[in-house]
Motif scaffolding. Structure first.
Motif, mmCIF file in Angstrom:
data_model
loop_
_atom_site.group_PDB
_atom_site.id
_atom_site.type_symbol
_atom_site.label_atom_id
_atom_site.label_comp_id
_atom_site.label_asym_id
_atom_site.label_seq_id
_atom_site.Cartn_x
_atom_site.Cartn_y
_atom_site.Cartn_z
ATOM 1 N N SER A 130 0.609 -1.166 -0.017
ATOM 2 C CA SER A 130 -0.138 -0.037 -0.032
ATOM 3 C C SER A 130 0.848 1.333 -0.016
ATOM 4 O O SER A 130 1.907 1.174 0.505
ATOM 5 N N ASN A 131 0.291 2.348 -0.588
ATOM 6 C CA ASN A 131 0.845 3.645 -0.214
ATOM 7 C C ASN A 131 -0.306 4.279 0.509
ATOM 8 O O ASN A 131 -1.519 4.268 0.557
ATOM 9 N N TRP A 132 0.362 5.107 1.399
ATOM 10 C CA TRP A 132 -0.433 5.900 2.519
ATOM 11 C C TRP A 132 -0.688 7.484 1.906
ATOM 12 O O TRP A 132 0.369 7.961 1.823
ATOM 13 N N PRO A 133 -1.923 7.937 2.144
ATOM 14 C CA PRO A 133 -2.995 7.169 2.297
ATOM 15 C C PRO A 133 -3.835 6.785 1.199
ATOM 16 O O PRO A 133 -3.447 7.134 -0.032
ATOM 17 N N PRO A 134 -4.579 5.475 1.284
ATOM 18 C CA PRO A 134 -5.045 4.794 0.057
ATOM 19 C C PRO A 134 -6.462 5.358 -0.397
ATOM 20 O O PRO A 134 -7.304 5.210 0.416
ATOM 21 N N LEU A 135 -6.242 6.237 -1.183
ATOM 22 C CA LEU A 135 -7.245 7.132 -1.535
ATOM 23 C C LEU A 135 -8.343 6.420 -2.731
ATOM 24 O O LEU A 135 -9.400 6.799 -3.112
ATOM 25 N N VAL A 136 -7.622 5.500 -3.524
ATOM 26 C CA VAL A 136 -8.364 4.962 -4.725
ATOM 27 C C VAL A 136 -8.887 3.650 -4.603
ATOM 28 O O VAL A 136 -8.208 2.751 -3.786
ATOM 29 N N GLN A 137 -10.048 3.329 -5.424
ATOM 30 C CA GLN A 137 -10.660 2.021 -4.893
ATOM 31 C C GLN A 137 -9.590 0.978 -5.072
ATOM 32 O O GLN A 137 -9.702 -0.239 -4.629
ATOM 33 N N SER A 138 -8.771 1.282 -6.446
ATOM 34 C CA SER A 138 -7.840 -0.066 -6.643
ATOM 35 C C SER A 138 -6.928 -0.434 -5.710
ATOM 36 O O SER A 138 -6.449 -1.540 -5.855
ATOM 37 N N GLN A 139 -6.686 0.142 -4.838
ATOM 38 C CA GLN A 139 -5.726 0.191 -3.684
ATOM 39 C C GLN A 139 -6.249 -0.945 -2.802
ATOM 40 O O GLN A 139 -5.384 -1.651 -1.991
ATOM 41 N N TYR A 140 -7.480 -1.355 -2.884
ATOM 42 C CA TYR A 140 -8.012 -1.991 -1.766
ATOM 43 C C TYR A 140 -8.437 -3.264 -2.267
ATOM 44 O O TYR A 140 -8.681 -3.537 -3.517
ATOM 45 N N ASP A 141 -8.241 -4.345 -1.318
ATOM 46 C CA ASP A 141 -8.254 -5.714 -1.806
ATOM 47 C C ASP A 141 -9.378 -6.380 -1.515
ATOM 48 O O ASP A 141 -9.759 -7.312 -2.062
ATOM 49 N N TYR A 142 -10.222 -5.862 -0.552
ATOM 50 C CA TYR A 142 -11.488 -6.697 -0.117
ATOM 51 C C TYR A 142 -12.714 -5.333 0.187
ATOM 52 O O TYR A 142 -12.110 -4.557 0.649
ATOM 53 N N TRP A 143 -13.682 -5.701 -0.083
ATOM 54 C CA TRP A 143 -15.116 -5.023 0.280
ATOM 55 C C TRP A 143 -16.022 -5.497 0.826
ATOM 56 O O TRP A 143 -16.348 -6.703 0.550
ATOM 57 N N GLY A 144 -16.819 -4.647 1.501
ATOM 58 C CA GLY A 144 -18.278 -5.238 2.128
ATOM 59 C C GLY A 144 -19.263 -4.933 1.157
ATOM 60 O O GLY A 144 -19.006 -4.524 -0.159
ATOM 61 N N GLN A 145 -20.417 -5.386 1.392
ATOM 62 C CA GLN A 145 -21.462 -5.119 0.661
ATOM 63 C C GLN A 145 -21.943 -3.754 0.586
ATOM 64 O O GLN A 145 -23.055 -3.738 -0.150
ATOM 65 N N GLY A 146 -21.758 -3.126 1.680
ATOM 66 C CA GLY A 146 -22.548 -1.749 1.833
ATOM 67 C C GLY A 146 -23.694 -1.564 2.712
ATOM 68 O O GLY A 146 -24.357 -2.615 3.017
ATOM 69 N N THR A 147 -23.729 -0.762 3.464
ATOM 70 C CA THR A 147 -25.094 -0.032 4.244
ATOM 71 C C THR A 147 -25.584 1.295 3.758
ATOM 72 O O THR A 147 -24.847 2.132 3.524
ATOM 73 N N GLN A 148 -26.905 1.457 3.749
ATOM 74 C CA GLN A 148 -27.358 2.423 3.090
ATOM 75 C C GLN A 148 -27.670 3.441 4.131
ATOM 76 O O GLN A 148 -28.051 3.320 5.160
ATOM 77 N N VAL A 149 -27.243 4.551 4.060
ATOM 78 C CA VAL A 149 -27.588 5.797 4.809
ATOM 79 C C VAL A 149 -28.379 6.944 4.209
ATOM 80 O O VAL A 149 -27.945 7.314 2.712
ATOM 81 N N THR A 150 -29.407 7.235 4.577
ATOM 82 C CA THR A 150 -30.428 8.075 3.866
ATOM 83 C C THR A 150 -30.528 9.533 5.037
ATOM 84 O O THR A 150 -30.937 9.373 6.044
ATOM 85 N N VAL A 151 -30.263 10.826 4.441
ATOM 86 C CA VAL A 151 -30.337 12.050 5.393
ATOM 87 C C VAL A 151 -31.357 12.756 4.729
ATOM 88 O O VAL A 151 -31.294 13.130 3.485
ATOM 89 N N SER A 152 -32.677 12.898 5.422
ATOM 90 C CA SER A 152 -33.524 13.603 4.841
ATOM 91 C C SER A 152 -33.622 15.145 5.460
ATOM 92 O O SER A 152 -32.873 15.454 6.415
ATOM 93 N N SER A 153 -33.931 15.836 4.585
ATOM 94 C CA SER A 153 -33.861 17.415 4.843
ATOM 95 C C SER A 153 -34.945 18.074 5.699
ATOM 96 O O SER A 153 -35.877 17.357 5.904
#
Length: 127
Positions: free
Chosen positions: A104-127
């Motif tokens: 790795s290079n620090w800081p790891p800013l780009v997606q291609s630097q990462y080896d593993y990913w989660g499935q995600g969680t949704q955040v919704t902010v209402s106005s």
């Protein structure tokens, strides 16, 4: 092989707070820098925050600096993203990712630097 599972997303009003959690398994957690990314509908996935494998160094996107805090607990194989003063523009799917420090290079800013990913969680902010 590292598995990542995010949790903690939901619906919140503008100005509110949420804390996202990412639980890791299947690898040596302390070997990985960890990052959070987000993707809003119709937009590209973007970097949010990263934390070094020992937790000493952190890095934030300008858009969240001062509002979000990334932290980790290597004993619990967990990385957290505390999100305060949320804005409607923070609405997105949030993904945690693991970057093996040795390559790795620090800081790891780009997606291609990462080896593993989660499935995600949704955040919704209402106005």
């Amino acid at each position: 092989q590292v598995q990542l599972v995010e949790s903690g997303g939901g619906l919140v009003q503008a100005g509110g707070s949420l804390r996202l959690s990412c639980a890791a398994s299947g690898g040596t957690f302390s070997n990985y820098h960890m990052g959070w990314f987000r993707q809003a509908p119709g937009k590209e996935r973007e970097f949010v925050a990263a934390i070094s494998r020992n937790g000493v160094n952190t890095y934030y996107a300008d858009s969240v600096k001062g509002r979000f805090t990334i932290s980790r607990d290597n004993a619990k194989n967990t990385v957290l993203l505390q999100m305060n003063s949320l804005k409607p523009e923070d609405t997105a799917g949030y993904y945690c990712a693991a970057d093996f420090f040795f390559r790795s290079n620090w800081p790891p800013l780009v997606q291609s630097q990462y080896d593993y990913w989660g499935q995600g969680t949704q955040v919704t902010v209402s106005s």
